[in-house]
Design an enzyme around this catalytic site. Structure first.
Site, mmCIF file in Angstrom:
data_model
loop_
_atom_site.group_PDB
_atom_site.id
_atom_site.type_symbol
_atom_site.label_atom_id
_atom_site.label_comp_id
_atom_site.label_asym_id
_atom_site.label_seq_id
_atom_site.Cartn_x
_atom_site.Cartn_y
_atom_site.Cartn_z
ATOM 1 C CD GLU A 125 -2.599 1.356 2.584
ATOM 2 O OE1 GLU A 125 -3.492 0.507 2.766
ATOM 3 O OE2 GLU A 125 -2.344 2.273 3.392
ATOM 4 C CE1 TYR A 150 -10.135 9.724 -4.473
ATOM 5 C CE2 TYR A 150 -11.642 9.683 -2.610
ATOM 6 C CZ TYR A 150 -11.290 10.164 -3.850
ATOM 7 O OH TYR A 150 -12.083 11.086 -4.472
ATOM 8 C CG HIS A 191 -7.073 2.396 -0.932
ATOM 9 N ND1 HIS A 191 -6.790 2.328 0.417
ATOM 10 C CD2 HIS A 191 -6.303 1.448 -1.503
ATOM 11 C CE1 HIS A 191 -5.888 1.389 0.639
ATOM 12 N NE2 HIS A 191 -5.572 0.835 -0.518
ATOM 13 N NE ARG A 227 -19.191 5.235 7.347
ATOM 14 C CZ ARG A 227 -20.323 5.725 7.851
ATOM 15 N NH1 ARG A 227 -21.471 5.183 7.565
ATOM 16 N NH2 ARG A 227 -20.295 6.745 8.670
ATOM 17 C CB ALA A 275 -17.546 -0.247 2.302
ATOM 18 C CE LYS A 329 -16.901 -4.256 4.357
ATOM 19 N NZ LYS A 329 -15.901 -3.337 4.923
HETATM 20 P P1 FAD Z 1 -18.104 -0.267 6.160
HETATM 21 O O1 FAD Z 1 -17.836 -1.580 5.561
HETATM 22 O O2 FAD Z 1 -19.247 0.520 5.617
HETATM 23 O O3 FAD Z 1 -18.286 -0.425 7.709
HETATM 24 C C1 FAD Z 1 -17.591 -1.446 8.376
HETATM 25 C C2 FAD Z 1 -17.968 -1.422 9.844
HETATM 26 O O4 FAD Z 1 -17.385 -0.247 10.381
HETATM 27 C C3 FAD Z 1 -19.418 -1.275 10.192
HETATM 28 O O5 FAD Z 1 -20.087 -2.457 10.345
HETATM 29 C C4 FAD Z 1 -19.310 -0.691 11.551
HETATM 30 O O6 FAD Z 1 -18.954 -1.699 12.452
HETATM 31 C C5 FAD Z 1 -18.182 0.222 11.429
HETATM 32 N N1 FAD Z 1 -18.500 1.593 11.103
HETATM 33 C C6 FAD Z 1 -18.009 2.271 10.056
HETATM 34 N N2 FAD Z 1 -18.407 3.539 10.106
HETATM 35 C C7 FAD Z 1 -19.193 3.646 11.199
HETATM 36 C C8 FAD Z 1 -19.893 4.701 11.788
HETATM 37 N N3 FAD Z 1 -19.850 5.930 11.255
HETATM 38 N N4 FAD Z 1 -20.585 4.478 12.915
HETATM 39 C C9 FAD Z 1 -20.605 3.242 13.457
HETATM 40 N N5 FAD Z 1 -19.934 2.212 12.949
HETATM 41 C C10 FAD Z 1 -19.246 2.400 11.836
HETATM 42 N N6 FAD Z 1 -9.836 5.301 4.873
HETATM 43 C C11 FAD Z 1 -9.648 6.316 3.983
HETATM 44 O O7 FAD Z 1 -10.192 7.406 4.169
HETATM 45 N N7 FAD Z 1 -8.849 6.145 2.869
HETATM 46 C C12 FAD Z 1 -8.226 4.976 2.589
HETATM 47 O O8 FAD Z 1 -7.539 4.861 1.575
HETATM 48 C C13 FAD Z 1 -8.401 3.890 3.519
HETATM 49 N N8 FAD Z 1 -7.811 2.685 3.291
HETATM 50 C C14 FAD Z 1 -8.045 1.634 4.151
HETATM 51 C C15 FAD Z 1 -7.474 0.401 3.863
HETATM 52 C C16 FAD Z 1 -7.688 -0.699 4.711
HETATM 53 C C17 FAD Z 1 -7.084 -2.039 4.370
HETATM 54 C C18 FAD Z 1 -8.488 -0.532 5.901
HETATM 55 C C19 FAD Z 1 -8.705 -1.678 6.826
HETATM 56 C C20 FAD Z 1 -9.057 0.708 6.181
HETATM 57 C C21 FAD Z 1 -8.857 1.800 5.324
HETATM 58 N N9 FAD Z 1 -9.442 3.055 5.571
HETATM 59 C C22 FAD Z 1 -9.232 4.100 4.674
HETATM 60 C C23 FAD Z 1 -10.241 3.292 6.787
HETATM 61 C C24 FAD Z 1 -11.765 3.071 6.598
HETATM 62 O O9 FAD Z 1 -12.275 3.984 5.657
HETATM 63 C C25 FAD Z 1 -12.452 3.249 7.958
HETATM 64 O O10 FAD Z 1 -12.041 2.227 8.838
HETATM 65 C C26 FAD Z 1 -13.977 3.364 7.948
HETATM 66 O O11 FAD Z 1 -14.420 3.760 9.245
HETATM 67 C C27 FAD Z 1 -14.694 2.041 7.671
HETATM 68 O O12 FAD Z 1 -14.666 1.804 6.358
HETATM 69 P P2 FAD Z 1 -15.312 0.450 5.753
HETATM 70 O O13 FAD Z 1 -15.091 0.522 4.300
HETATM 71 O O14 FAD Z 1 -14.834 -0.738 6.473
HETATM 72 O O15 FAD Z 1 -16.870 0.707 6.115
#
Ligand code: FAD
Length: 319
Positions: free
Chosen positions: A17, A49, A77, A107, A127, A191
């Protein structure tokens, strides 16, 4: 592109990454890092991103550079927080136009001060919805592909469209904002149902955290590959920053080792060693490969792979 081994790929697939640099000097350094990482033949190079689009153009520049100058698959991303449905659709089209067809759909974290239900959080709530949107936009653009018919130049055979690769995030220790223990697994299942082809995990510090998570995920019905995300922690400052960002528990042994080591060089060695052990242990436990958070530095992550026995001198001589 797959996190799973292809016939000519390294025995243990690996990927890295990167993040889009803010300065010209950072860009020059990153181009050298990309060249060196590409030489090791990773399965893909992913580029982060900024949530809310803060790095959009810069991320795409890095992905274009990877596409143009290497044979490695660039993986983008993408975050949806703060975006409208139309905005997210336009963004996906822009990336597809640049021949970027592998994504990590996220997300993204809302900026501090924004509560759930805040209109800023945008049209897409999770997401999983972004995964569906990427699938839909790609399907509308190229419902099928054309294949050559051997021996009949200029003729083409209609073939099923090539699916975009859509990775998603997974959280072995749960998501810091999950409301209950199973919420992140429910999110992962959603997802997968939406079309995700594999998941990359948040960093973790003990192999059992990942291996137990895989077991729980499989029992819950998750079938996609779960690629462990490994971050070399090479200074106490980096450890503090990472714990702040991820909400992971302090790894006491590593924290003490880094604190008592007086030299930056020694701390670097401790970080490489810990990450290499982790990589070796999760692979021995059945992980389908390893994904390394590279912090735009090729030397540390390549040293981790060498020490873990994943990158061998024969592989390096062959490239
Ligand atoms: P989702 O799949 O929609 O949510 C997953 C879980 O997160 C939900 O079930 C819940 O348990 C919890 N959750 C998420 N948001 C909330 C909320 N607001 N309130 C309550 N629960 C919540 N972020 C960036 O901005 N840019 C990146 O490039 C980036 N890369 C990443 C790469 C990896 C491998 C990982 C693990 C994370 C990355 N993130 C990045 C961080 C990620 O965007 C955050 O962790 C975000 O909060 C959850 O995203 P998700 O896609 O898992 O969300």
């Amino acid at each position: 592109m797959s996190p799973l081994p292809a016939a000519s790929a390294p025995a243990v697939p690996f990927s890295f990454e990167l993040y889009p640099p803010r300065t010209q000097a950072g860009t020059i350094g990153l181009h050298e890092t990309i060249r060196r990482l590409a030489d090791a033949r990773p399965s893909f190079l992913s580029v982060t991103y900024g949530a809310g689009g803060s790095t959009g153009g810069r991320s795409l520049d890095v992905l274009r550079h990877i596409r143009r100058t290497t044979t490695v698959e660039p993986l983008a991303h993408l975050t949806c927080v703060g975006n409208t449905y139309a905005g997210a659709t336009a963004l996906i089209r822009e990336f597809l136009d640049a021949d970027i067809t592998s994504f990590l759909a996220l997300r993204g974290d809302p900026p501090a001060g924004h509560a759930e239900g805040d209109p800023f959080l945008g049209d897409l709530e999770s997401a999983a919805q972004l995964v569906q949107l990427i699938e839909r936009v790609q399907a509308e653009r190229s419902p099928y592909t054309e294949g050559e018919i051997p021996g009949i130049p200029a003729a083409a055979r209609v073939e099923r469209r090539r699916r975009v690769q859509i990775a998603v995030a997974a959280f072995p220790s749960g998501h810091p904002r999950s409301r209950h223990a199973g919420q992140h697994l429910d999110a992962l299942l959603a997802k997968q149902a939406a079309g995700a082809t594999f998941a990359v995990t948040q960093l973790f510090f003990h192999p059992d955290v990942y291996l137990a998570f895989v077991e729980r995920a499989r029992a819950a019905g998750v079938t996609i590959p779960l690629l462990p995300g490994i971050m070399p922690i090479t200074s106490p400052a980096r450890l503090r920053r990472v714990l702040e960002l991820t909400g992971e528990e302090l790894p006491a042994e590593l924290a003490i080792a880094l604190e008592v080591e007086p030299t930056a060089e020694g701390q670097r060695e401790i970080g490489i060693d810990a990450a290499a052990r982790l990589a070796r242990d999760v692979v021995a436990g059945g992980a389908p490969g390893v994904h390394l958070y590279a912090f735009n530095d090729h030397e540390i992550v390549l040293a981790v792979l060498r020490r873990a026995g994943i990158l061998t001198p024969q592989m390096e001589n062959a490239s």
